[in-house]
Scaffold this motif. Structure first.
Motif, PDB file in Angstrom:
ATOM      1  N   GLU A 209       0.828  -1.209   0.000  1.00 24.55           N
ATOM      2  CA  GLU A 209       0.000   0.000   0.000  1.00 24.55           C
ATOM      3  C   GLU A 209       0.859   1.254   0.000  1.00 24.55           C
ATOM      4  OE1 GLU A 209      -2.453  -0.375   3.401  1.00 24.55           O
ATOM      5  OE2 GLU A 209      -3.799  -1.882   2.507  1.00 24.55           O
ATOM      6  N   GLY A 210       1.997   1.227   0.715  1.00 22.86           N
ATOM      7  CA  GLY A 210       2.900   2.376   0.698  1.00 22.86           C
ATOM      8  C   GLY A 210       3.505   2.608  -0.672  1.00 22.86           C
ATOM      9  N   GLU A 211       3.916   1.521  -1.342  1.00 23.02           N
ATOM     10  CA  GLU A 211       4.464   1.675  -2.696  1.00 23.02           C
ATOM     11  C   GLU A 211       3.415   2.228  -3.657  1.00 23.02           C
ATOM     12  OE1 GLU A 211       7.435   1.309  -3.812  1.00 23.02           O
ATOM     13  OE2 GLU A 211       8.367   0.591  -1.970  1.00 23.02           O
ATOM     14  N   GLN A 212       2.171   1.783  -3.494  1.00 20.06           N
ATOM     15  CA  GLN A 212       1.113   2.275  -4.365  1.00 20.06           C
ATOM     16  C   GLN A 212       0.878   3.772  -4.162  1.00 20.06           C
ATOM     17  OE1 GLN A 212      -2.618   0.370  -3.682  1.00 20.06           O
ATOM     18  NE2 GLN A 212      -3.561   1.130  -5.560  1.00 20.06           N
ATOM     19  N   ARG A 216       1.706   6.917  -6.906  1.00 21.82           N
ATOM     20  CA  ARG A 216       0.725   7.935  -7.276  1.00 21.82           C
ATOM     21  C   ARG A 216       1.270   9.333  -7.021  1.00 21.82           C
ATOM     22  NH1 ARG A 216      -4.780   5.282  -4.586  1.00 21.82           N
ATOM     23  NH2 ARG A 216      -4.956   3.495  -6.043  1.00 21.82           N
ATOM     24  N   ALA A 217       1.957   9.511  -5.889  1.00 19.05           N
ATOM     25  CA  ALA A 217       2.531  10.822  -5.585  1.00 19.05           C
ATOM     26  C   ALA A 217       3.614  11.189  -6.593  1.00 19.05           C
ATOM     27  CB  ALA A 217       3.107  10.823  -4.171  1.00 19.05           C
ATOM     28  N   LEU A 218       4.439  10.207  -7.002  1.00 21.65           N
ATOM     29  CA  LEU A 218       5.484  10.489  -7.998  1.00 21.65           C
ATOM     30  C   LEU A 218       4.875  10.842  -9.349  1.00 21.65           C
ATOM     31  CD1 LEU A 218       8.097   7.716  -7.149  1.00 21.65           C
ATOM     32  CD2 LEU A 218       8.325  10.177  -6.775  1.00 21.65           C
ATOM     33  N   ILE A 225       6.063  18.843 -12.529  1.00 25.22           N
ATOM     34  CA  ILE A 225       7.390  19.246 -13.021  1.00 25.22           C
ATOM     35  C   ILE A 225       7.418  19.341 -14.542  1.00 25.22           C
ATOM     36  CG2 ILE A 225       9.803  18.484 -13.165  1.00 25.22           C
ATOM     37  CD1 ILE A 225       9.525  17.408 -10.369  1.00 25.22           C
ATOM     38  N   GLY A 226       6.646  18.450 -15.224  1.00 20.70           N
ATOM     39  CA  GLY A 226       6.613  18.489 -16.697  1.00 20.70           C
ATOM     40  C   GLY A 226       6.039  19.780 -17.221  1.00 20.70           C
ATOM     41  N   ASP A 227       5.152  20.410 -16.458  1.00 18.80           N
ATOM     42  CA  ASP A 227       4.572  21.687 -16.910  1.00 18.80           C
ATOM     43  C   ASP A 227       5.545  22.846 -16.771  1.00 18.80           C
ATOM     44  OD1 ASP A 227       2.288  20.289 -17.427  1.00 18.80           O
ATOM     45  OD2 ASP A 227       1.336  20.774 -15.509  1.00 18.80           O
TER      46      ASP A 227
END
Length: 288
Positions: A209-212, A216-218, A225-227
């Motif tokens: 669950e932490g990796e998920q 999502r946060a990344l 950052i792409g914008d």
């Protein structure tokens, strides 16, 4: 019927005669008889008196001084303080066929001194034997998980059964506590392995669950950052500042491949192994 009444009447007459003789003996031996006739019981004690084998009316005597007649009166002291009985470990087969060793402690006291003497030969011994039997019966009717998790309810149920059974003996059961439940060693190891496997499974679920959530946060951060290309550069500089805390640190600057694309395109048209004068001049221009 008439014979029974006649026997009762004769007993009464004989009792009156013996009582009168006892009073005469007390009077004749005064004051030495006072040391025999007067008895003292403590605040926590009661005296149950029998005259000619019959229970004396008026109930138990005490605390303090009470009077008995020599030769015809007998009395028994009864302690009213709370007693503690440590039930020895009992080997019990539970409802789900598991052998366990259970011990408990019972707190009880005499609530009616007269009944405890007249109705049962040894009230304390009888209460202790009944406590052992009741403990085995209750544990044998329950599965192992209830014995381990519901000690309080088992104690209350056992107290109610003991109090009801010992009420006719003049005993009041105040409290029952389950002290310890000992399991076989093999069962303890199996339960420990099961608990460890359950903990590992929960840890893996939490890590997943932490990796998920991190992924999502990344993803959201990459979209932000792409914008803004400047945000990527600031993030890169912040990362560099974090890894440069020590005295000696090596920093590797990544160079975009797009910067070398024009240079590579120019080199494709040159013969680097047998360059001509024109190629040499062109190489010098590229280097400058």
């Amino acid at each position: 019927m008439k014979e029974a009444e006649q026997v009762v009447e004769e007993n009464r007459t004989c009792g009156k005669i013996l009582t009168a003789l006892s009073w005469i003996l007390v009077v004749l031996t005064m004051p030495f008889s006072l040391f025999v006739c007067f008895k003292v019981v403590q605040e926590y004690e009661r005296a149950v008196i029998f005259r000619l084998g019959r229970l004396l009316s008026g109930g138990a005597k005490g605390p303090g001084i009470f009077f008995i007649l020599p030769c015809i009166d007998a009395y028994a002291r009864v302690d009213l303080r709370t007693r503690t009985y440590d039930i020895p470990p009992q080997e019990v087969l539970t409802k789900d066929s598991v052998t366990v060793s259970v011990d408990a402690v019972v707190y009880y006291r005499v609530s009616n001194a007269t009944v405890s003497i007249a109705n049962v030969e040894n009230a304390h011994h009888s209460t202790r034997l009944l406590a052992q039997t009741t403990l085995r019966n209750i544990m044998g009717q329950r599965p192992l998980h209830e014995i381990l998790s519901e000690r309080e309810s088992i104690s209350q149920h056992m107290k109610a059964l003991l109090d009801e059974a010992t009420d006719s003996w003049g005993i009041n059961v105040e409290r029952v506590e389950i002290k310890d439940v000992r399991l076989p060693i093999q069962l303890q190891r199996a339960m420990a392995a099961e608990a460890e496997a359950a903990r590992e499974a929960r840890a893996k679920v939490i890590a997943a669950e932490g990796e998920q959530k991190a992924s999502r946060a990344l993803r959201e951060a990459s979209e932000v950052i792409g914008d803004s290309p400047a945000a990527l550069q600031l993030r890169y500089l912040q990362t560099l500042s974090k890894i440069c805390h020590g005295k000696f640190s090596t920093i590797v600057f990544p160079v975009p491949l797009d910067l070398g694309t024009p240079f590579l395109d120019e080199l494709k048209h040159l013969d680097l192994f047998n360059p001509s004068n024109k190629d040499k001049e062109h190489l010098i221009q590229i280097a400058q």
